[in-house]
Each structure stands twice: as structure tokens, then as C-alpha cells.
Enzyme design. Structure first.
Site, PDB file in Angstrom:
ATOM      1  N   ASP A 405       1.055  -1.262  -0.122  1.00  0.00           N
ATOM      2  CA  ASP A 405       0.055  -0.108  -0.054  1.00  0.00           C
ATOM      3  C   ASP A 405       0.825   1.210   0.121  1.00  0.00           C
ATOM      4  OD1 ASP A 405      -2.340   1.503   0.214  1.00  0.00           O
ATOM      5  OD2 ASP A 405      -2.256   1.557   2.383  1.00  0.00           O
ATOM      6  N   GLU A 408       2.406   5.031  -4.182  1.00  0.00           N
ATOM      7  CA  GLU A 408       2.196   5.713  -5.288  1.00  0.00           C
ATOM      8  C   GLU A 408       3.744   6.310  -5.723  1.00  0.00           C
ATOM      9  OE1 GLU A 408       0.106   5.448  -2.962  1.00  0.00           O
ATOM     10  OE2 GLU A 408      -1.305   4.117  -4.097  1.00  0.00           O
ATOM     11  N   ASP A 479      -9.040   3.743  -1.692  1.00  0.00           N
ATOM     12  CA  ASP A 479      -9.979   4.191  -0.865  1.00  0.00           C
ATOM     13  C   ASP A 479     -11.298   4.669  -1.339  1.00  0.00           C
ATOM     14  OD1 ASP A 479      -7.971   3.274   0.734  1.00  0.00           O
ATOM     15  OD2 ASP A 479      -7.432   5.384   1.295  1.00  0.00           O
TER      16      ASP A 479
HETATM   17  C1  GLC Z   1      -4.520   3.332   3.062  1.00  0.00           C
HETATM   18  C2  GLC Z   1      -4.922   2.073   2.347  1.00  0.00           C
HETATM   19  C3  GLC Z   1      -6.212   1.433   3.171  1.00  0.00           C
HETATM   20  C4  GLC Z   1      -5.530   1.238   4.535  1.00  0.00           C
HETATM   21  C5  GLC Z   1      -5.009   2.689   5.082  1.00  0.00           C
HETATM   22  C6  GLC Z   1      -4.152   2.004   6.604  1.00  0.00           C
HETATM   23  O1  GLC Z   1      -5.663   4.291   3.123  1.00  0.00           O
HETATM   24  O2  GLC Z   1      -5.700   2.513   0.974  1.00  0.00           O
HETATM   25  O3  GLC Z   1      -6.579   0.314   2.574  1.00  0.00           O
HETATM   26  O4  GLC Z   1      -6.609   0.590   5.315  1.00  0.00           O
HETATM   27  O5  GLC Z   1      -4.147   3.040   4.269  1.00  0.00           O
HETATM   28  O6  GLC Z   1      -3.175   0.979   6.069  1.00  0.00           O
END
Ligand code: GLC
Length: 789
Positions: A405, A408, A479
Site C-alpha cells: 500500500d 504511489e 480508498d
Molecule cells: C490506506 C489504504 C487502506 C488502509 C490504510 C491504512 O488508506 O488504502 O486500505 O487501510 O491506508 O493502512
């Protein structure tokens, strides 16, 4: 920019063309795929998407000639004409124009008035986009439709919209005006009356796509840096475009079977007792589940590759306990490494110079979850290897998959400046060139690490991606919010991701931010049941989103959809195999199968699951009916068995626990019996739903986790059916038999026929005639079944 042509020469599969102000190059990838290149940034292609060796590149004959002031390059399928100013036009073999450069200059639709005043009130001012160093304008005929471009918001058909490719973590509600989201997939398909073709602009810098928004006479793509490097990919069939694009950029490898089961997540399940409680509740409520995801709070102070010793004192033991319930653990790993002397990962990376630096060579620091953090330089092979090696820390504890995650890459104190430096495998560069491939390279390294550590098919999920990431990772759409609009939009988003090579994708079921209402959850799971990646995930602080946190009706609707999902697993698994072989995604827009039917070219609130199931979910609150368009052919209503003629719209009943589903005549749908998790039962008898008509189907069985199928360890069962003189004939041919734990039998249920006689290889066999269909068993061997009315 290039000026007049001054010469050309043929060199292997390339034709180099000299212009007054530069060089252009046309490369014949294969008879249908042509690369257009100009070395504006590097002398050679430097692609992160198109890797070599690459089976898309075929030696093939082509002719080059010069006539009437142009160069003509002719393959068996295409005629490419190159003019002054490096204008390139593509025709098919009989001279039909397919894709022609637009010769005029950019001419935006008029905007009137002073937008500053609108901005004063807080409106986003609409301004005409500037010119780009590289910009390729293509003429529009009028009837084109555009698909693909990855995870972009808005409708399925991108005509009339503009987008940017710049991987962006934007937590505000995603709406149609978002030009960029988490992924950069600079590939789209143009469907015209006669043919479809794809264009892939392989440039990792920020790129711009205007699909006829600026002016309806042309569409364009452009960039301010990098090479001119694009591929023309001919169909003429739309499916061929996807197949050829994925031959070039790679295909999603067959995943482990359990990864197609249900995943349950929340930011954050902790401590261990809470994780065990979640597992127990799934079992208590008779809900199938294969994986629980641990979000950032399992770590020690958000330090990647560590565990919080208090919340998770013995992760390996916890994972072992969950295994008894058939549940696996997937952990999140973000790229940001906490800047913390004494933390071994940070120290080692710093010691070896593995982090991105500022322009003076000082390690670059920004803020993410752990506070001050540094960014591993994934553009550098030793760093990818180091990161790959770190995966073993997780897999040794029994972790079954890794969720990447914030890659980007995301940051909290302002974006990474353009001049952040990356080693880029020997040709140092800055953030502008690495940004869009950062998540791609992180996923690649994660994939390699899991593969080395476990030898099994790696399971990686990534938020950021570039073209080609599908080789390494599944993706989710980031998200979203618990809004009906987001459920609605998840369909075109994931359909376009599928057309862009990402066969294995999904979104956060139930929505990430905000509180999901009971009805929204019930409807969302009905769409999620058909997404290759099914994960219920929500943010910290939102109301509980597990199905039992709702009323009985919602829980029942949820369970029903999940049981259907588990029943269909062998079908989905066959579809994932098809995706590996052809690039075609399991979840498909109708236009992919029926491109000539104008009624489906923009249809994006219903979709196909494979080519045989049509899914028409309800995506609006309070609706208990919906219009469904059935394309030509005969369709069976999955719930009632009613036979319907295609080529018309019908009104379907859709009470809260029903998602209208239709199956095309001639289909076979393999199914599993009820299971709590993948592998709970050793399946010796596969169920097979048969929908009478003419058709074929190949089902494949293997161990569901290793790559042994690539060396022949699989069983193949080829089914076909045809109707003659009131009889239905079903044939089974056993193909490859390399996997030892073969089925012993099949239980067939033939729908929609009243049957008086069933025979196998000429001998009558017993059968059970019920309203749902006629059921009988046959051995898993070649043979012919006849059903008489
Ligand atoms: C980002 C991710 C989400 C995750 C959060 C905390 O917002 O997109 O899926 O739960 O980070 O890690």
C-alpha cells in the site's frame, strides 16, 4: 517537431527514419502490433512494462517501400504509412483506415468568461490543458468508443473525458472529475464500427489523455518528457486487442485457489484476540472465509517487517491456530521505512545506500504512518533483491500473502519533489520518471521474494501500479467510500481495469471510508461475489462492517452471495487460467463479447462473468426491480430457470437477497459443494450445471497452489453439448491427466429440459428429475451422454 523526412533504412525488425530534426523508428513487433518510437530521452526503449524475453515479439515478414512522399511498411495484417513530421497512419491489409494522425493543430472548444470569479466562490475552474512536448493527435471519425486506461473514474466509455497518469493517493470521494488515481495504465482500446485497436503509450512520466474532450475532431495523448514510445495493437476483434496487449506487457499468472475465496479486512484488526474473534464469528455464522488481512497496526510502531510484541506476541502460533479453521493471514507492507537508528531494516538500507536521495545525495525523508520515513529505491536491482529477501521474514511466520500500500508513493508532508534521485538500474534519474513505476517495482520485488521463499504462486495486492504490474500482483481500487455512487462506479472501474490487463482485481466491498448501510452492504456483496478479488475492507473508526454487525436480513443476503461465490470457485479458477492464457479478464463488459451490439457498447451497470454468465446487480437504494439487457441468443434465468430470448431488455425482480443472473444457452458451469474455505473438502465429484444449447467448455484441475501445472501436473476435462431431434448430447473428453488427485465423477444437473431417459455410452443410467433440473452422475472419463425428452 521532426520536420521533413530525409532518409530511412531497414534494420532487422525496425525501420529507422531520419527527419530534419530527429529520428523516428517503426518496429514490427508482430503482424498486428507496431511500435512507434523516437529517442527523445534515451537512445533505446527503457520499459518497465515490456520485459524481455517477450513472446509478443515474432519474426515476421514485412515490406518497406517509398512512394508518393511516404514510407509504407506492410505486414500480413497492416499497412503503416509514415509521412513528414513523423505522422503515422495505420490501415488494415485491404486499405481500410484504422487510426490516422490528425494533421490540424489543437483547437479547444471555446470557453467564455472570466473563470477567476468562479474560482473565487470555490469552483474548480475549467481551463484548457497546455501543450506537451510530446503530443500525438489522432483523428476521430465520430462513432468511436474508448475503453481501458486502468482504474479511472467515470463511465466505461471514456469518450469526452480527459485523464492524467500520475499515481495519486486521493482520499476525497472519487468522482468523475478525478483525472488521476492510484494507477497509471497508459493503454486504451478504441472500438470503431469496423474494428477495434489499442494504443499503449509506454512512457512512465506524467502522461495526458484527452479522449475528444478538447475537440471532437481528435483525441490525443502526450507527455512532457520521456520518449515517444507507443504501440498500435490491432484486433480487429476487441478480445484480440486485450490478448495482444497482455502478450506484450504480461499476463496475470494463475493465482492460488484460496486467493479467490473471501478476504476479510479492517484497518485494523488487533490484537490477536480480536483476529481470533473475527475468525470464530465467520465460522459461527456459517460464512465462508479464506483470509484475514492485518493492516498497519500489527507492526511495531509501523516499522515494516516487524510485529507489535504486545498485540501479537507469537504471530507464527496465531497463524498456526487460524490454519485449523482454514484461514490465512495477509499482512500489509508499505514502502516507507521508519527513520529510526537501531531498527535493523532502516540501518541496513541506510548502510547500503538503498534509499532515494535528494539532489545532493542525502537520504530523502518525508512523513508516512511511522513519522519520518525513507523511501527504498525500487528502481535499483540490489534494492529490489534486498526487499525481496525481507519477504521471508513474513512468510517464515506463515504469512500467506503481502498487501502493498501507499506505494504511489504516498506522503503526508507534501508530495515528493521532482528532483528526488533514484539509481534507476544504472541510469540515474529523478522522481518524475520513477513515480509511476514505483509501486510496480515494489510489487515485482514482493512477488519475487515470496516466490523465492515459498516456491508457491505468490499472492501480492498492490494499490499503485503501472502497465504490466498484472504479472506480479492483484490490485484493488484504493480508498472508495460507502456510497451508492461508489458501488455503481466500481463496475466500470474494475471492468476497465480488466480490459487494461488487470484480470485479478476488486474493490473494497462495503466501501472503505464512511459507514456502510445494511442495504448497501447486501448489494455490494452481490457485485463483490463476481470480482476476482473479494475483500470486505473498511477504515479505522467506521462502524463495524462484518456481516454479523448488521440485521438478520443483511447477514442472510451476505451469506447467500458468499455461498454462491464459493460454489462458483472452479468456474472462476478456470477463468483465471483463461486470463493467464489469453489476458481476458473474468469480469467483462458486455461489449467485449458483443462488440457489434450498440446497446451494450456503453453498458456498465451489468457485466459478464466469463462469457457465459450475465450479472445485473442492483446498485441503487430501495430498488427491487431493474431493467436488464440480454444480448442476442437464448438465456436462462439463473434463479428460476426460465428461458428468455436475447436482443431485448427485460424487467427483473431483485428482492434484497437476489442479484439477477442469466446464463447463456450452451453453457457448462462447474461448481463446488458448500465449503467453509478452499480445500476444506477433498472434492472427488465436481458439480456441473448444464444449460442446454450448443457449446463447449474446458475445465482444469490442479493442486491449486504450485507452479507444477506448468510442467504438466493438471487434468483437463473437455465438455461439449449439442441439441439434435429433441435430444441433448453431452460429450466428455478427458485431456491431459498429469495431476494424480483426479476427480472420480461428475454430478451433472441439466436445466430447463423435461427428460424421460438418460444414457451414458448407450446404456441407461439413473437420474433424478426435479424442477431445478435433471441430475445424474457420470465417471470422470471420456464418454457420451444422451438425454431424451
Ligand atoms: C490506506 C489504504 C487502506 C488502509 C490504510 C491504512 O488508506 O488504502 O486500505 O487501510 O491506508 O493502512
Amino acid at each position: 517537431m521532426w520536420g521533413k523526412r530525409t532518409g530511412y533504412e531497414k534494420e532487422g525488425r525496425r525501420v529507422r527514419i531520419q527527419f530534419e530534426h530527429g529520428e523516428g523508428q517503426i518496429e514490427i513487433v508482430n503482424p498486428w502490433v507496431i511500435n512507434v518510437f523516437s529517442p527523445l530521452h534515451t537512445q533505446e526503449h527503457e520499459s518497465r512494462a515490456v520485459e524481455h524475453p517477450n513472446f509478443a515479439f515474432e519474426d515476421c515478414d514485412f515490406r518497406v517501400s517509398e512512394r508518393d512522399g511516404r514510407i509504407e511498411i506492410v505486414t500480413a495484417e497492416l499497412n503503416v504509412k509514415v509521412y513528414d513530421h513523423f505522422h503515422v497512419d495505420f490501415y488494415d491489409a485491404v486499405g481500410t483506415p484504422l487510426c490516422l494522425d490528425y494533421r490540424g493543430s489543437r483547437d479547444p472548444f471555446l470557453r467564455r468568461g472570466n473563470v477567476d470569479i468562479a474560482e473565487g466562490e470555490g469552483h474548480e475552474a475549467m481551463r484548457t490543458t497546455g501543450h506537451h512536448k510530446i503530443q500525438i493527435l489522432k483523428a476521430m471519425e465520430g462513432g468511436e468508443k474508448f475503453y481501458g486506461l486502468g482504474d479511472k473514474t467515470g463511465p466505461l466509455n471514456k469518450k469526452g473525458y480527459e485523464y492524467e497518469m500520475w499515481n495519486t493517493d486521493d482520499p476525497s470521494p472519487h468522482v468523475e472529475s478525478h483525472k488521476s488515481l492510484y494507477k497509471s495504465i497508459p493503454f486504451f482500446i478504441t472500438l470503431k464500427e469496423r474494428a477495434a485497436y489499442g494504443l499503449f503509450f509506454d512512457n512512465p512520466f506524467k502522461t495526458f489523455f484527452d479522449m475528444g474532450k478538447e475537440n471532437s475532431d481528435y483525441y490525443y495523448f502526450g507527455a512532457d518528457d520521456g520518449n515517444l514510445d507507443y504501440y498500435f495493437i490491432y484486433g480487429p476483434d476487441m478480445k484480440n486487442v486485450v490478448t495482444r496487449y497482455t502478450a506484450l506487457t504480461g499476463r496475470t499468472p494463475l493465482p492460488q485457489l484460496w486467493t479467490l475465496g473471501a478476504h476479510q479486512s479492517r484497518w485494523s484488526y488487533a490484537p490477536e484476540a480480536r483476529v481470533m474473534e473475527i475468525a470464530d464469528k465467520f465460522r459461527e455464522h456459517d460464512l465462508p472465509l479464506d483470509a484475514i488481512h492485518l493492516d498497519i497496526d500489527y507492526m511495531d510502531g509501523y516499522r515494516v517487517f516487524t510485529w507489535d510484541g504486545e498485540r501479537f506476541p507469537d504471530p507464527a502460533a496465531m497463524i498456526e491456530k487460524l490454519k485449523e479453521q482454514g484461514i490465512k493471514i495477509v499482512t500489509i507492507i508499505d514502502p516507507g521505512v521508519k527513520k529510526d537508528k537501531g531498527y535493523s531494516i532502516y540501518d541496513e538500507g541506510l548502510d547500503k545506500g538503498y534509499y532515494a536521495t535528494d539532489r545532493d545525495g542525502v537520504t530523502y525523508v518525508n512523513t508516512v504512518w511511522p513519522g519520518d520515513s525513507v523511501y527504498p529505491d525500487f528502481s535499483n536491482e540490489p534494492v529490489r533483491q534486498w526487499w525481496a529477501g525481507n519477504q521471508k521474514i513474513m512468510t517464515d511466520a506463515g504469512v500467506a500473502g503481502i498487501w502493498n500500500d501507499m506505494n504511489e508513493p504516498a506522503s503526508f508532508t507534501g508530495p515528493l519533489p521532482d528532483d528526488v534521485r533514484f539509481k534507476n538500474d544504472g541510469r540515474e534519474t529523478d522522481h518524475r520518471e520513477v513515480h509511476n513505476v514505483y509501486g510496480h517495482l515494489m510489487s515485482q520485488s514482493t512477488y519475487d521474494g515470496i516466490l523465492n521463499a515459498t516456491g508457491k504462486r505468490p499472492f501480492v495486492i498492490t494499490r499503485a501500479a503501472y502497465a504490466g504490474t498484472q504479472k506480479y500482483s492483484t490490485v484493488w481500487t484504493g480508498d472508495n467510500q460507502s456510497f451508492w455512487e461508489h458501488l455503481r462506479m466500481s463496475i466500470p472501474m474494475t471492468l476497465n481495469l480488466g480490459l487494461s490487463g488487470f484480470a485479478f482485481n476488486g474493490c473494497d466491498v462495503g466501501g472503505f471510508s464512511h459507514d456502510c448501510t445494511p442495504e448497501l452492504l447486501a448489494r455490494w456483496v452481490q457485485v463483490g461475489a463476481f470480482s476476482p478479488l473479494f475483500r470486505n475492507h473498511t477504515a479505522i473508526g467506521t462502524r463495524d462492517q462484518e456481516p454479523w454487525a448488521y440485521d438478520e436480513q443483511t447477514l442472510n443476503a451476505y451469506r447467500k452471495a458468499m455461498k454462491l461465490r464459493y460454489r462458483m470457485l472452479p468456474y472462476l479458477y478456470d477463468l483465471m487460467r483463461e486470463a493467464e492464457n489469453t489476458g481476458l479478464p473474468p469480469m467483462r463488459p458486455l461489449v467485449l463479447e458483443y462488440p457489434q451490439d450498440e446497446s451494450v457498447q456503453e453498458l456498465d451497470d451489468q457485466f459478464l462473468f466469463g462469457s457465459m454468465m450475465l450479472i445485473a446487480p442492483v446498485v441503487e437504494q430501495g430498488k427491487r426491480h431493474r431493467a436488464v439487457y440480454l444480448p442476442e441468443g437464448k438465456w436462462y434465468d439463473y434463479a428460476s430457470g426460465e428461458v428468455l430470448e436475447g436482443g431485448q431488455a427485460i424487467l427483473a425482480d431483485a428482492p434484497l437477497d437476489v442479484c439477477p443472473i442469466y446464463v447463456s444457452a450452451g453453457s457448462f458451469l462447474p461448481a463446488y459443494p458448500d465449503q467453509k474455505y478452499v480445500g476444506e473438502l477433498k472434492i472427488k465429484e465436481l458439480l456441473l450445471d448444464v444449460y442446454p444449447g450448443t457449446g463447449e467448455y474446458v475445465h482444469t484441475q490442479d493442486d491449486g497452489e504450485s507452479f507444477d501445472y506448468r510442467s504438466g501436473s493438471y487434468n483437463e476435462y473437455r465438455f461439449s453439448q449439442s441439441e439434435k431431434d429433441g435430444e441433448l448430447e453431452i460429450k466428455l473428453e478427458k485431456g491431459n491427466s498429469g495431476y494424480a488427485e483426479a476427480y472420480s465423477s461428475f454430478r451433472l444437473t441439466v436445466h430447463g429440459l423435461s427428460v424421460s431417459w438418460v444414457e451414458l455410452n448407450g446404456e441407461a443410467i439413473p437420474f433424478l428429475a426435479e424442477i431445478r433440473g435433471t441430475t445424474f452422475h457420470i465417471p470422470a472419463e471420456s464418454g457420451t451422454v444422451r438425454l431424451k425428452r
